[in-house]
Design a protein around this motif. Structure first.
Motif, mmCIF file in Angstrom:
data_model
loop_
_atom_site.group_PDB
_atom_site.id
_atom_site.type_symbol
_atom_site.label_atom_id
_atom_site.label_comp_id
_atom_site.label_asym_id
_atom_site.label_seq_id
_atom_site.Cartn_x
_atom_site.Cartn_y
_atom_site.Cartn_z
ATOM 1 N N ALA A 64 -3.129 13.728 -0.766
ATOM 2 C CA ALA A 64 -2.587 12.939 0.342
ATOM 3 C C ALA A 64 -1.377 13.621 0.964
ATOM 4 N N LYS A 65 -1.280 13.513 2.282
ATOM 5 C CA LYS A 65 -0.053 13.879 2.991
ATOM 6 C C LYS A 65 0.926 12.716 2.872
ATOM 7 N N HIS A 86 0.418 9.029 4.320
ATOM 8 C CA HIS A 86 -0.961 8.893 4.772
ATOM 9 C C HIS A 86 -1.857 8.452 3.620
ATOM 10 N N LYS A 87 -3.009 7.925 3.959
ATOM 11 C CA LYS A 87 -3.948 7.477 2.935
ATOM 12 C C LYS A 87 -4.498 8.671 2.159
ATOM 13 N N SER A 144 3.521 1.896 10.222
ATOM 14 C CA SER A 144 2.429 1.603 11.162
ATOM 15 C C SER A 144 2.899 1.321 12.585
ATOM 16 N N LYS A 161 -2.041 6.555 12.933
ATOM 17 C CA LYS A 161 -2.239 7.437 11.787
ATOM 18 C C LYS A 161 -1.477 6.948 10.552
ATOM 19 N N TYR A 162 -0.482 6.073 10.758
ATOM 20 C CA TYR A 162 0.277 5.527 9.637
ATOM 21 C C TYR A 162 -0.272 4.186 9.157
ATOM 22 N N SER A 174 0.135 2.935 5.460
ATOM 23 C CA SER A 174 1.280 3.532 4.766
ATOM 24 C C SER A 174 2.041 2.501 3.933
ATOM 25 N N ALA A 178 0.156 2.541 0.567
ATOM 26 C CA ALA A 178 -0.484 3.808 0.210
ATOM 27 C C ALA A 178 -0.596 3.983 -1.301
ATOM 28 N N GLU A 185 7.921 11.450 13.195
ATOM 29 C CA GLU A 185 7.092 12.338 12.364
ATOM 30 C C GLU A 185 7.937 13.245 11.470
ATOM 31 N N GLU A 234 8.029 12.913 7.709
ATOM 32 C CA GLU A 234 6.991 13.523 6.868
ATOM 33 C C GLU A 234 7.429 14.870 6.311
#
Length: 518
Positions: A39-40, A43-44, A155, A160-161, A164, A167, A259, A262
């Protein structure tokens, strides 16, 4: 049994992604640090890429980074291990008596530490070679993302979140899917999977019961000191943007560059969270680090009710007598009379409270000195009893227990949070405090035997314990594991009510004194 060690071509197993090399010792094959997903950050999880050749699985994998540096303390009560931390922590460990097709019951251990800390190997008693050997079961333990890595809702900052906020629970579900896809190759039965966990591990099980995506991945559950009042770990709902904005401001990042969260070093992210979250938490805001109510999590059943889809999962739910009474006892209970205990108790909670609660306490625990009331748990026991009643009322099978022991520390310290784990894992030889002549071996057989019987059949009864009934909506049949294990009925319902009132009054008094000082 002869202690044979092997680490060769006879100790490899197949997985969907490739072969893994473990080792065989004292009747058990052990595989460590097998990746079940990747996983990143935020992210899932997604599937692991297959590998060529044979992957080494003789060393534990990374554990999730913690928010703050731990300090070794209390090792006699809860012997710990401290391990290498990295965000690449989605791995699991497997202990099995045979790499064959026997289809043994599967036990999956969910570690404690709330949703914020801990690891699959944190406690010495987590090792599953003994329970796997004596019970002829396959045992799995899981590492997953914790704290803000596993539970931080981003989210509002992009699709893409999505996910989260939960997760870390998605990681657990990915691990359970790995079990379904691979455990047969390790001699386990994917159709007979029992989850068991203590403290945060028990809380994770209660969360999985409320998570639709986990349906069908397990078949029974054991919740050890894992039911608490909803919201106690933090807000399970609410707007996450105040927290994210506070983090961004502390880190010097604009909201248009979210972002960047991350990519910044985890240490900087954790420090920013530790600096900004306490104020928001005090104000009742969402601060992450625990599951959030969304489509993938329906919330605590004590508030939201049980999902219909989970009602066919039989459960064992229990607590220990002292739970968070970790403080050093300032008296010698062994030489203390009942009357002396009462006088000390009056000094602690007041004479009026003693008159109310002492008769109830002595009715529930006639073998205990009155002073033990100062250690009696009011954090887990009440919510657990409520959970059991509501679960039974919904038509589910649920068994209740209380671990009620004194140990050879501080002249007879009552059972504390985690002190039951070595007995369940049949690992008292790894925890010096648990060894009591004439008691430990029998109690260990009783508790681990109940786990193993439950894993096989969904019923914890076996020849070494008294008859253990399912609880009903009106009657809690509670197995009191201790020096003289016995089943009791509605053990301490009224005592809990009175002690919660006493605790609230004491807290209000303490807060009032603090206000006066300031």
């Amino acid at each position: 049994m002869e202690r044979i060690f092997l680490c060769d071509e006879t100790t490899t197993a197949d997985t969907a992604c490739g072969k893994v090399q473990g080792y065989y010792y004292h009747g058990v094959y052990t595989f460590k640090g097998i990746p079940y997903a990747s996983a990143k950050r935020f992210h899932k999880p997604h599937p692991v890429k297959p590998w060529d050749g044979i992957r080494d699985a003789t060393s534990f994998g990374y554990v999730c980074p913690l928010l703050r540096q731990e300090k070794p303390d209390g090792e006699l009560k809860v012997p710990h291990r401290y391990w290498l931390m990295d965000e690449d922590c989605l791995n699991l460990n497997v202990w099995t008596p045979g790499i064959d097709r026997e289809k043994r019951p599967v036990l999956v251990w969910l570690h404690g530490g709330a949703f914020e800390g801990g690891s699959s190997i944190e406690q010495a008693a987590y090792d599953a070679d003994t329970i796997s050997s004596i019970g002829n079961v396959v045992t799995v333990s899981i590492n997953h993302r914790l704290n803000i890595l596993g539970y931080l809702d981003l989210s509002p900052y992009g699709e893409k979140y999505r996910g989260s906020a939960n997760a870390g629970t998605s990681d657990l579900i990915a691990a359970l899917k790995w079990v379904q896809d691979n455990i047969e190759k390790f001699g386990g039965d994917p159709g007979n999977v029992t989850l068991f966990g203590q403290s945060g591990g028990g809380e994770k099980l209660t969360t999985l019961l409320q998570s639709p995506e986990a349906d069908g991945l397990y078949h029974k559950g054991v919740i050890m000191s894992g039911v608490i009042k909803p919201g106690m770990l933090g807000a399970d709902n609410g707007d996450s943007r105040p927290l994210i904005r506070a983090l961004l401001t502390e880190l010097g990042i604009s909201e248009s560059q979210t972002e960047e969260l991350e990519r910044i070093p985890y240490g900087a992210l954790a420090a920013a969270y530790e600096k900004t979250a306490p104020r928001l938490r005090m104000e009742g805001n969402y601060t992450g680090c625990c599951p959030k109510i969304e489509d993938d999590y329906k919330g605590s059943p004590l508030k939201a009710g049980f999902r219909q889809e989970s009602r066919n999962i039989p459960l064992i739910v229990g607590t220990v007598f002292g739970e968070f009474a970790f403080w050093k006892l300032p008296y010698d209970k062994k030489s203390m009379t009942r009357e002396q205990g009462i006088e000390l108790l009056k000094e602690s909670i007041g004479e009026a409270s003693v008159k109310k609660v002492l008769p109830l306490f002595e009715q529930a625990f006639p073998h205990r000195n009155p002073i033990d009331l100062t250690c009696y748990d009011v954090i887990f026991r009440g919510p657990s009893a409520e959970y059991i009643r509501k679960r039974a009322k919904d038509g589910s099978r649920v068994y209740a227990y209380l671990f009620d022991m004194d140990f050879p520390l501080e002249s007879g310290k009552p059972a504390w949070h985690c002190s039951d784990i070595p007995f369940v894992f049949h690992n008292t030889h790894l925890t010096p405090y648990a060894n009591i002549p004439g008691v430990t071996e029998r109690l260990e057989q009783q508790m681990s035997g109940s786990l193993l019987s439950f894993a096989r059949t969904g019923n914890p009864n076996h020849p070494k314990i008294p008859s253990w009934n399912e609880s009903t909506a009106d009657t809690e049949y509670i197995m009191v594991f201790g020096e003289n294990t016995v089943q009791r009925t509605n053990l301490d319902v009224e005592l809990q009510k009175e002690m919660i009132a006493v605790s609230q009054a004491q807290f209000a008094k303490m807060m009032g004194q603090m206000e006066i000082k300031h």
